[in-house]
Design a protein around this motif. Structure first.
Motif, PDB file in Angstrom:
ATOM      1  N   LYS A 567      64.953  72.578  55.714  1.00  0.00           N
ATOM      2  CA  LYS A 567      64.710  72.514  53.943  1.00  0.00           C
ATOM      3  C   LYS A 567      64.968  71.061  53.290  1.00  0.00           C
ATOM      4  CE  LYS A 567      64.213  76.870  52.800  1.00  0.00           C
ATOM      5  NZ  LYS A 567      65.121  77.873  53.346  1.00  0.00           N
ATOM      6  N   LEU A 568      66.096  70.387  53.857  1.00  0.00           N
ATOM      7  CA  LEU A 568      66.616  69.253  53.254  1.00  0.00           C
ATOM      8  C   LEU A 568      65.751  68.032  53.690  1.00  0.00           C
ATOM      9  CD1 LEU A 568      70.504  69.483  53.449  1.00  0.00           C
ATOM     10  CD2 LEU A 568      69.138  70.110  51.367  1.00  0.00           C
ATOM     11  N   THR A 569      65.148  67.959  54.827  1.00  0.00           N
ATOM     12  CA  THR A 569      64.410  66.519  55.407  1.00  0.00           C
ATOM     13  C   THR A 569      62.832  67.156  54.910  1.00  0.00           C
ATOM     14  OG1 THR A 569      64.248  67.664  57.485  1.00  0.00           O
ATOM     15  CG2 THR A 569      65.913  66.154  57.258  1.00  0.00           C
ATOM     16  N   GLY A 570      62.538  68.152  54.824  1.00  0.00           N
ATOM     17  CA  GLY A 570      61.086  68.704  54.814  1.00  0.00           C
ATOM     18  C   GLY A 570      60.297  68.169  56.125  1.00  0.00           C
ATOM     19  N   ARG A 571      60.944  68.065  57.137  1.00  0.00           N
ATOM     20  CA  ARG A 571      60.136  67.316  58.146  1.00  0.00           C
ATOM     21  C   ARG A 571      59.642  68.585  59.295  1.00  0.00           C
ATOM     22  NH1 ARG A 571      63.932  63.319  60.696  1.00  0.00           N
ATOM     23  NH2 ARG A 571      64.453  62.217  58.907  1.00  0.00           N
ATOM     24  N   CYS A 572      60.154  69.511  59.105  1.00  0.00           N
ATOM     25  CA  CYS A 572      59.953  70.776  59.951  1.00  0.00           C
ATOM     26  C   CYS A 572      59.849  72.341  59.114  1.00  0.00           C
ATOM     27  CB  CYS A 572      60.698  71.083  60.968  1.00  0.00           C
ATOM     28  SG  CYS A 572      62.412  70.697  60.657  1.00  0.00           S
TER      29      CYS A 572
END
Lengths: 591, 591
Positions: A567-572
């Motif tokens: 959720k915080l990185t948006g990477r996965c």
């Protein structure tokens, strides 16, 4: 109804299946244990500073009561070395050895220990014994073995040790070395040599001579009886008593007498704390033996029921001329090896000892005390196991400190101080450790949803996110330290936006820690950083929900660390654990 | 070099940047604090059972020493309510109030507290204060506030409370109600009413009258000075001293005298434990205030340096006619609000108080003690905050028990017993909680690699695998309980093949627990079940590697629970954490 009652009277359980084969096994075991117990009981009474017959008395009614109430099938109850030593150390403070007051104090100590054990059983406090750690118990038993063996040097040489603590006593013995009683020394040395040889050399010899293993074992167990017969005969035939060899002397020929402990308030106050310690040590020793033996036959014992049974046994000892008792290691192992199937073996042993008290006592008048001292030394030296020191040293400093302190204080200042020092030190070290918890910065192990220490594993991190895994419950003793530690890791620079506290190892957040989290959240917010939590356990979450903490928290609580990371990185994208991980039952209230 | 030295002498740090603007702010704050401290110092000396000038003396050298050594910019050191009460309670045991022995005992208590604080600072034991939990401190301060207020009833009415403990004292006062001294009661009631009104009503009134906020604040702070002037004038003009109103009387006009504590061994032995408690309580109070205020200006304080500074302050008090001191809440907040920028404000305050001791003391001869009692009551009632009881009750039984026990024992048996009871109870409850840890059976949250409690979440499980997450470190106090618990969950049936202990919350495995794991592994193996571990933390794994446990273990140690699940079920493939999760640095030795 029966199962319920059988919990309190285990005899109702095993008694229903009692048959002839079991009877045969139990009877044979009882004969072997009785032969072993006669000299041992006399010797431990001597160790406790009491007349020898007290040892027999302390084995009869207590065994019967344990038979009725005990949850172990094979535990043998009676005087044991460490408890006898503690008894002597305690009563030596309040009465002169050999006086009536001394014997009464011993009864009173047994009564108090019994009452304390019963009370602990009624309150189901068996778990309190857990506060004695394995290293502390092992160190205590080893040091006690050394103390006991040293305490017998006087009896083995005809000298009298003076002073308090091992160094003083050894020094006083060394000072008297010119006054050694030679006949006593000869008897003592011969008995010691013979008994060690019986332990090490006799059994293989008998097996080579063609005896069956069981018979060889029985003959070996009877070794102390041979030593007693031979040395008694020597004293009688050579009139060694006249040459200064101390003998047991006249012993009353009777069943255990009916006695009463003292209810003098001053005496009770003097004895209550030592009695509690004796109760606890005796309980731990007994439960350890009982659990070890029960495990070998896939049986279980119930510690709370053991408290009740040992309490009753000690009360029994206090009204029949005895002294504090517990389940003994050597006698229980012999009972087990000899094939005892049920506690009835104990009842038969009690019968055998009663017969001995009635008919065999005239024959021990000429028994030299040095022979009994030799049986004690041989028995207790097997308790001494210094390997625990090395094992603890290799494993952890805290465990080593606990075992070393226990041994040193026991040897220098006595048994009560020793065990107290060990327990307090191990609790203190545990608290100090939890007060300065390990905190790891973690990152994502590539290709998994798993997070590990960035200094130990090759993991992914993000400059905007700092994830700290706190390896301890958050409670008053560590909360201030933790706040400092977290703030020290949060630089004032621009990249960092989120701090996630990964709470997989946080088993409690107490009120002090909650207040710290609130102030931490505020301080981080002032620095432009959001505080999140992840993997908060059910019971901890239940409690947080009862406060307004979650509504004020600047960040969120993620069910899994991976969800938070995604959720915080948006990477996965995490498989949405919030959706799947719905509670399936009403959350139970966990106060 | 400078930064190193500045750690020990923070004045080297802030002193280099001192300028005219800072000087102005500091001077103004010092004037306000001095006006507030004159009556407060006199009152707290009275509370401690000492002559009033001792309060002034205890504020001068201690403040100067803290200025040199303290790490807080705004903490104001001197006599505070709780420590003064503890001083009176301690010294009342060893000397008669008003005698020279009493004053010497107070000096000695300050000396011992100072020495203990310095020693703790040298050993960097600041973290010891953490063992006082927030609820215990809050409960203790509230109960002390009630005790202090009640202790002033006698002075406010001209009566003398007898007996020990709050109930006895209140009962003795009630019995003397007919002998109340009316003029004293009038002065006391008028002062109380006036001071409460000043707190609540005066400031808004002044603001409405057009005064600026700072000026209004200053006038309000001077309230006690007005009360002192007015009541002193009343006593002088109406000759109330002759009507039984107790007054302060002649006070020497001098700088603090040079005094020496007593080095009588018996006295030192009597005072050492109370001194340690006073040192600890004083330290906790001071550090709490210091941290709160430092946080507001984004500054930090160093608890170990605070120990040194407070220790020096107490030694200073002991050689200048004082008594134990610490950083006070009210005075520090006033100092902060008045705009103090550096500890120099403290030095100016000390100067102001020295001038007061030299030139103002003649004017307080007619000051009624009842007025001082009123200032004490108004000050301490603001410490009483019963909301902590409700907050703790809602949050957890353990926290509530700790705060309730602290308050009850403080009120009934005194301050020392109260705080000791609170600390011991909170440690005991913590140990008991960790002795019976929460153990959850967990399963896989679908679509993730995350495992949660099967009773709280809708998760996947497998009949051949039992995964237990133990929510506590494994150590001696819980290891036996845990073994029973795990064995009770392993049925003897045929489906179960693997038990995985998920160790994400296990922060330590001590030697006792290691032995338990070994025996557990053996017993499970006998039942045809394999024992695995997962998610063992780095420091724990380091220690296990030093033993042969891992070579004997029947199962494996999985880096992640998900990896273990996949390997054992064959239903999924974990990104191979064993490969990616290679250690990147030599594993540091963690003893």
């Amino acid at each position: 109804m029966i199962p319920r009652l059988a919990r309190w009277l285990p005899i109702l359980d095993w008694g229903r299946h009692y048959d002839r084969a079991t009877f045969g096994s139990d009877l044979l075991a009882a004969v072997i244990v009785t032969i072993m117990l006669i000299p041992q009981s006399l010797a431990y009474a001597l160790l406790a500073g009491l007349p020898p017959e007290a040892g027999l008395y302390a084995s009869i009614l207590p065994i019967l009561l344990y038979t009725l109430l005990g949850s172990s099938r094979v535990l043998a109850v009676g005087p044991v070395a460490v408890v006898s030593l503690m008894t002597a150390a305690t009563i030596g403070q309040v009465a002169e050895a050999g006086t009536a007051g001394y014997a009464t104090a011993a009864l009173t100590l047994a009564f108090l220990s019994g009452a304390i054990l019963l009370a602990m059983g009624a309150l189901r406090l068996g778990f309190l014994a857990n506060f004695l750690s394995h290293p502390v118990v092992a160190g205590f038993i080893s040091a006690s073995g050394i103390l006991i063996a040293a305490s017998q040097i006087g009896t083995l040489t005809g000298l009298k040790a003076e002073g308090h603590g091992l160094p003083h006593q050894l020094a006083s013995l060394a000072g008297q070395v010119g006054q050694v009683n030679l006949p006593t020394l000869l008897i003592g040395a011969a008995s010691l040599g013979f008994l060690f040889w019986v332990r090490r050399g006799l059994k293989p010899l008998l097996r080579r001579a063609g005896l069956g293993p069981r018979l060889a074992d029985m003959v070996t167990k009877a070794g102390p009886v041979f030593a007693i017969l031979a040395t008694s005969l020597a004293v009688w035939s050579l009139d060694l008593g006249a040459q200064g060899v101390a003998v047991v002397g006249a012993v009353p020929q009777s069943l255990p007498p009916f006695t009463l402990p003292s209810f003098d308030l001053a005496l009770l106050q003097d004895l209550i704390l030592p009695a509690a310690l004796i109760a606890l040590i005796g309980f731990v020793e007994s439960v350890s033996v009982g659990q070890t033996l029960a495990a070998k036959r896939r049986q279980r014992i119930d510690p709370d029921q053991e408290l009740v049974a040992l309490g009753a046994a000690n009360l029994g000892a206090s009204v029949t001329g005895g002294f504090p008792v517990t389940g003994g290691f050597a006698r229980s192992v012999v009972n087990f090896d000899a094939g005892a199937q049920t506690p009835a073996a104990g009842a038969f042993t009690a019968l055998g000892l009663a017969l001995a008290a009635l008919y065999l006592t005239p024959f021990i008048a000429f028994l030299p005390k040095a022979t009994l001292a030799a049986t004690i030394v041989v028995a207790v030296l097997s308790l001494v196991d210094l390997s625990i020191l090395k094992r603890a040293f290799t494993y952890s400093r805290a465990d080593f400190a606990a075992v070393a302190a226990t041994m040193a204080v026991t040897l220098l200042a006595g048994v009560e101080a020793g065990v107290s020092a060990g327990v307090l030190l191990s609790l203190l070290l545990h608290l100090l450790r939890t007060a300065r918890p390990h905190v790891a910065e973690v990152g994502l192990v590539p290709g998994t949803e798993h997070f590990r220490n960035i200094h130990r594993f090759d993991v992914e991190t993000d400059p905007a996110i700092l994830t700290l895994r706190v390896d301890e419950s958050l409670y008053f003793a560590n909360t201030r330290h933790l706040e400092d530690l977290i703030l020290a890791r949060v630089p004032g620079d621009g990249a960092l936006r989120h701090v996630i506290l990964m709470c997989s190892a946080v088993n409690e957040i107490d009120l002090s820690a909650l207040e710290t989290l609130e102030s931490l959240d505020e301080r981080l917010r002032d620095m432009g950083v959001t505080l999140h939590l992840s993997e908060v356990k059910g019971p901890v979450m239940d409690r947080l929900r009862r406060t307004d903490f979650l509504t004020h928290l600047s960040g969120r609580v993620f069910v899994s660390q991976f969800e938070g990371w995604c959720k915080l990185t948006g990477r996965c994208t995490a498989g949405d654990p919030q959706r799947h991980a719905r509670p399936i039952a009403p959350v139970p209230a966990t106060p």
